[in-house]
Design an enzyme around this catalytic site. Sequence first.
Site, PDB file in Angstrom:
ATOM      1  N   ASP A 119      -3.056 -11.960  -1.995  1.00 47.08           N
ATOM      2  CA  ASP A 119      -2.564 -10.568  -2.058  1.00 47.08           C
ATOM      3  C   ASP A 119      -2.561  -9.993  -0.629  1.00 47.08           C
ATOM      4  O   ASP A 119      -2.833  -8.818  -0.410  1.00 47.08           O
ATOM      5  CB  ASP A 119      -3.421  -9.716  -2.995  1.00 47.08           C
ATOM      6  CG  ASP A 119      -2.685  -8.487  -3.530  1.00 47.08           C
ATOM      7  OD1 ASP A 119      -1.445  -8.434  -3.423  1.00 47.08           O
ATOM      8  OD2 ASP A 119      -3.368  -7.569  -4.040  1.00 47.08           O
ATOM      9  N   HIS A 157       1.626  -8.382 -11.979  1.00 47.16           N
ATOM     10  CA  HIS A 157       0.428  -7.663 -11.526  1.00 47.16           C
ATOM     11  C   HIS A 157      -0.235  -7.083 -12.765  1.00 47.16           C
ATOM     12  O   HIS A 157       0.387  -6.322 -13.505  1.00 47.16           O
ATOM     13  CB  HIS A 157       0.853  -6.556 -10.553  1.00 47.16           C
ATOM     14  CG  HIS A 157      -0.150  -5.462 -10.376  1.00 47.16           C
ATOM     15  ND1 HIS A 157      -0.867  -5.284  -9.215  1.00 47.16           N
ATOM     16  CD2 HIS A 157      -0.538  -4.460 -11.210  1.00 47.16           C
ATOM     17  CE1 HIS A 157      -1.649  -4.234  -9.334  1.00 47.16           C
ATOM     18  NE2 HIS A 157      -1.486  -3.719 -10.544  1.00 47.16           N
ATOM     19  N   SER A 180      -3.112  -3.029   0.400  1.00 46.23           N
ATOM     20  CA  SER A 180      -4.158  -2.120   0.870  1.00 46.23           C
ATOM     21  C   SER A 180      -5.407  -2.294   0.011  1.00 46.23           C
ATOM     22  O   SER A 180      -5.318  -2.543  -1.193  1.00 46.23           O
ATOM     23  CB  SER A 180      -3.676  -0.673   0.818  1.00 46.23           C
ATOM     24  OG  SER A 180      -3.359  -0.306  -0.501  1.00 46.23           O
ATOM     25  N   GLY A 234       0.805  -1.220   0.000  1.00 51.86           N
ATOM     26  CA  GLY A 234       0.000   0.000   0.000  1.00 51.86           C
ATOM     27  C   GLY A 234       0.829   1.256   0.000  1.00 51.86           C
ATOM     28  O   GLY A 234       1.943   1.298  -0.511  1.00 51.86           O
ATOM     29  N   GLY A 235       0.257   2.284   0.602  1.00 51.27           N
ATOM     30  CA  GLY A 235       0.908   3.590   0.612  1.00 51.27           C
ATOM     31  C   GLY A 235       0.428   4.501  -0.494  1.00 51.27           C
ATOM     32  O   GLY A 235       0.876   5.638  -0.614  1.00 51.27           O
ATOM     33  N   GLU A 236      -0.535   4.011  -1.308  1.00 48.64           N
ATOM     34  CA  GLU A 236      -0.969   4.826  -2.453  1.00 48.64           C
ATOM     35  C   GLU A 236      -1.864   5.993  -2.052  1.00 48.64           C
ATOM     36  O   GLU A 236      -2.166   6.837  -2.884  1.00 48.64           O
ATOM     37  CB  GLU A 236      -1.675   3.947  -3.486  1.00 48.64           C
ATOM     38  CG  GLU A 236      -0.721   3.023  -4.213  1.00 48.64           C
ATOM     39  CD  GLU A 236      -1.057   1.561  -3.989  1.00 48.64           C
ATOM     40  OE1 GLU A 236      -1.249   1.176  -2.811  1.00 48.64           O
ATOM     41  OE2 GLU A 236      -1.103   0.817  -4.975  1.00 48.64           O
ATOM     42  N   ARG A 270     -10.139  -8.997 -11.534  1.00 48.89           N
ATOM     43  CA  ARG A 270     -10.419  -7.626 -11.070  1.00 48.89           C
ATOM     44  C   ARG A 270     -11.503  -6.920 -11.873  1.00 48.89           C
ATOM     45  O   ARG A 270     -12.133  -5.985 -11.365  1.00 48.89           O
ATOM     46  CB  ARG A 270      -9.135  -6.796 -11.019  1.00 48.89           C
ATOM     47  CG  ARG A 270      -8.623  -6.352 -12.380  1.00 48.89           C
ATOM     48  CD  ARG A 270      -7.279  -5.621 -12.233  1.00 48.89           C
ATOM     49  NE  ARG A 270      -7.341  -4.608 -11.211  1.00 48.89           N
ATOM     50  CZ  ARG A 270      -6.321  -4.276 -10.389  1.00 48.89           C
ATOM     51  NH1 ARG A 270      -5.165  -4.899 -10.487  1.00 48.89           N
ATOM     52  NH2 ARG A 270      -6.458  -3.328  -9.531  1.00 48.89           N
TER      53      ARG A 270
HETATM   54 ZN    ZN Z   1      -0.671  -6.454  -7.371  1.00 49.01          ZN
END
Ligand code: ZN
Length: 381
Positions: free
Chosen positions: A284, A194, A288, A67-69, A226
């Site tokens: 995964d 990814h 996040s 994360g961190g986005e 997704r």
């Molecule tokens: Zn990914």
Amino acid sequence: MKLIKNAQVFSPTSLGQKDVFIAANKIIAIEDDLSHMNNEFTEVIDAHGQILTPGFVDSLVHITGGGGEGGYATRTPEMKVEEAFIGGVTTVIGALGTDAETRSLENLLAKTYGLEEQGLSVYCYTGSYHYPMVSITQSIKRDIMLIEKFIGVGEVAIADHRSSQMSVAEMARVASEARVAGMLSGKKGIVSVHVGDEVAKLSTLTRVIEQSDIPISQFYPTHINRNKALLTAGFNYAKLGGNLDFTTSTTEQIIEQGETPAAKALALALAEGIDVSQLTMSSDGNASLPTFDEHGLLIELQVGRVSSLHQSMVDAVLLHQVPLALALASITQSPADILSLKHKGRIKVGNDADVNLLDAITLSIKRVIAKGQDVTVNCNL
Ligand code: ZN
């Protein structure tokens, strides 16, 4: 030593009711009746009414956090070993995520060693989301050849606004470096990919395959569930012989926005005639999972859970009528084979003693044995 009696054994193929004998960290015998193996040093476990399966293999977990986005405050925490064991996961593949600037491969490797000491089997990927890639020895080839825990490269991002928009030639170079390093070191040298929401979908990979002799099995694309368009493209990619991985961590909002739950994606793929050896699920974990309001503002940040892998296997069986042996294969045998983890993913004499006991009706986890040790976690994390 452990003697597990009267379990319905799924290797993941159904073997019927068997006794399984474990000594140290290995499966020693699988027979109809192993009562004669019992002695004063043996713990006998009566598993009547329970299903015995291989320990689950989770092929993508951000073990050092991800994360961190949404800014530094949205960086997610490291995975604790109990989070794997509570979900029956006994083997994990660790990877960096979007952020390879404030998180490092050195940290990933240290975490890998730490989790191993705690009884989990752990491997990891060198490289990163972005190209050019980070490495420890200044070369992904040298990393895979010289550092035992690195079994491939990734997760490298394509078709995503957060990716480095790799060209086909760049992807081909990464794949051939990983492949050759794998050949020379007896590993798979897999490229974990990814795949994001962009319309390019899997085209970078299909073009590499068209333009080179790199086999399609070198790639291991993930997040294929997704959105609906990517799922359809994934089915076509699998019909060329490619592997597909479905992500099990999700939120209601992400499903509403068009993600197909991994359990349903697995059922749809099998209905398309795709062989289970090409189909896997991964959690995964510790990525996040942001929730945004109607203005696109971040309102909540959840963290991907490794235990979602087990829940998705259960959903595949109980909600989507996937045969148990196939649902299990997608989180045991198939990822172990795709990654060339030779002693993982199967209940087989000589394999590592990674074993789960499940309730035969609900498929809930009753006991987890990792490398021969009982690591059952009874608390709710
Ligand atoms: Zn990914």
